[in-house]
Design an enzyme around this catalytic site. Structure first.
Site, short mmCIF file in Angstrom:
data_model
loop_
_atom_site.label_atom_id
_atom_site.label_comp_id
_atom_site.label_asym_id
_atom_site.label_seq_id
_atom_site.Cartn_x
_atom_site.Cartn_y
_atom_site.Cartn_z
N GLY A 100 32.87 108.18 118.56
CA GLY A 100 32.83 106.60 117.97
C GLY A 100 33.90 105.99 117.37
N MET A 101 34.60 105.17 117.83
CA MET A 101 35.93 104.60 117.20
C MET A 101 35.80 103.46 116.82
SD MET A 101 38.35 106.07 120.27
CE MET A 101 39.92 105.68 119.41
N SER A 102 36.15 103.20 115.46
CA SER A 102 35.87 102.00 114.49
C SER A 102 37.37 101.38 114.35
CB SER A 102 35.48 102.47 113.09
OG SER A 102 36.52 103.04 112.48
N GLY B 36 39.63 102.57 112.60
CA GLY B 36 39.92 103.09 111.33
C GLY B 36 40.81 104.41 111.26
N VAL B 37 41.03 104.99 110.11
CA VAL B 37 42.08 106.09 110.27
C VAL B 37 41.21 107.30 110.45
CG1 VAL B 37 43.07 107.92 108.41
CG2 VAL B 37 43.43 105.24 108.38
N ASP B 38 39.75 107.44 109.96
CA ASP B 38 39.10 108.60 110.08
C ASP B 38 38.70 108.84 111.68
OD1 ASP B 38 39.01 109.21 107.45
OD2 ASP B 38 37.04 108.04 107.24
N SER B 39 38.32 107.92 112.23
CA SER B 39 37.93 107.93 113.61
C SER B 39 39.04 108.37 114.61
CB SER B 39 37.05 106.84 114.35
OG SER B 39 38.00 105.74 114.16
N CYS C 265 20.69 103.79 110.30
CA CYS C 265 21.90 103.49 111.18
C CYS C 265 22.17 104.84 111.92
CB CYS C 265 22.93 102.91 110.46
SG CYS C 265 24.38 102.26 111.96
N GLY D 168 33.75 110.43 112.94
CA GLY D 168 34.84 110.61 111.69
C GLY D 168 34.13 110.98 110.62
N CYS E 129 28.30 98.12 106.12
CA CYS E 129 29.01 97.39 107.05
C CYS E 129 28.88 96.16 107.01
CB CYS E 129 29.20 97.98 108.40
SG CYS E 129 27.51 97.98 109.19
#
Length: 346
Positions: free
Chosen positions: A15-17, A19-22, A101, A125, A195
């Site tokens: 899962g890619m948002s 952001g940094v973590d993903s 979620c 992430g 979110c």
């Protein structure tokens, strides 16, 4: 982190948002030798939000040479998460949309999508650890998100990978800052806890109902002692925003009565809870009665307890009291740093 032998290469959907973590998670997976594909999940209708973040995710995908899918789950998210959030507050409960979620969307619909593209593993992430059998707290105590996964389905756990489980947030930011195309990611603002909430819960609720309905503030015996501005403005344990006639000591919300538009207030001592009931029980162990640790909110210390389950309900007896227990929140059970399940406080 690696879950396969040296002679095979397994496919993982992350899962890619944007952001940094993903982003760092995707990089770490690729370095481990996984065949990586990304998915950006559109969950709500915040204007401009998804276009900007999907563009960031695509930029990462181009840099890594991986495909990034766009998955519109906004209808499912509204039904399973957003409506649950609003309906819970209407009923005088305190919901936990992130737990819902994770169960239904991130480790529900995302898993179904992984199946459709032949991905054996699912990654995110989250700052969590997993050994393929259980979920564990992450190394970073300030970012550990295991609490929010206490309701995921047990059969999904063997497929989960969390590349950031043994990382701390500062190290992740530093790692991202050293990667040329991602330098601006490392200084971006942290995403909000929920979110679809930009500022306050009240702003979300006000789109669907009249939340400003002055009502009575009563004590534990039912005596009217003051007024409040509408029951949906309050959660258990709140100590401001209502009026108590002649009060000199702090008062806290003990109970919410939506059918009467009343809030019950009292002293901090009256917030103390030694036992409570749970429903919608989800366990990763096969037990009807056990001792463990329990967290009754995300940002709280786990306390020892005894759990007894009978049918679809359970009783949690605390060995140390907690304050401000809120119906509708989630109780997460641990053995040390191992997550063994959870249930909804009722």
């Amino acid at each position: 982190m690696q879950r396969y032998g040296m002679t095979e290469r397994k496919k993982v959907l992350i899962g890619m948002s944007g952001g940094v973590d993903s982003t760092v998670s995707a990089i770490l997976l690729q370095k481990e030798g996984y065949e990586v594909e990304g998915v950006y999940m559109k969950l709500h209708q915040k204007e401009g939000y998804h276009e900007e973040n999907f563009a960031k995710a695509q930029r990462v995908g181009a840099y890594l040479g991986i495909k990034v899918h766009f998955l519109d789950l906004s209808n499912e998210f509204k039904e399973e998460v957003y409506d649950y959030f609003v309906d819970s507050y209407k009923a005088g409960l305190t919901p936990n949309p992130c737990v819902m979620c994770n169960r239904t969307i991130k480790f529900g619909k995302m898993v179904e999508f992984a199946d459709s593209i032949g991905a054996e593993y699912i990654a995110t992430g989250h700052y969590i650890n997993s050994d393929g059998e259980f979920i564990y707290m992450g190394k970073d105590p300030n970012k550990d998100q295991s609490y929010f996964l206490c309701e995921v389905k047990k059969e999904v756990i063997p497929r989960l990978i969390f590349p950031l489980g043994n990382w701390v947030k500062d190290d992740v930011k530093a790692y991202a800052a050293d990667i040329e195309p991602l330098k601006d990611f490392a200084t971006q603002k942290e995403s909000s806890e929920i979110c679809f909430v930009e500022n306050t819960y009240d702003e979300v609720l006000a789109r669907h109902m009249d939340i400003d309905m002055p009502g009575e503030t009563v004590d534990a015996e039912g005596n009217v002692v003051g007024t409040h501005k509408g029951y949906m403005h309050y959660t258990i344990g709140k100590r401001r925003g209502f009026f108590v006639d002649g009060a000199h000591d702090p008062h806290f919300v003990l109970e919410i009565k939506p059918e009467k538009n009343q809030i019950v207030v009292g002293t901090k001592e009256q917030l103390e809870v030694h036992e409570f009931e749970i429903k919608k029980i989800n366990l990763f162990v096969e037990r009807d009665e056990f001792d463990c640790l329990v967290k009754v909110r995300y940002r709280t210390q786990a306390v020892p307890c005894h759990v007894k389950i009978e049918g679809d309900k359970g009783t949690v007896t605390l060995k140390e009291p907690v304050f401000g227990l809120a119906h509708g929140q989630v109780a997460a059970f641990y053995e040390g740093n191992k997550l063994i399940g959870g249930g909804v406080i009722c």
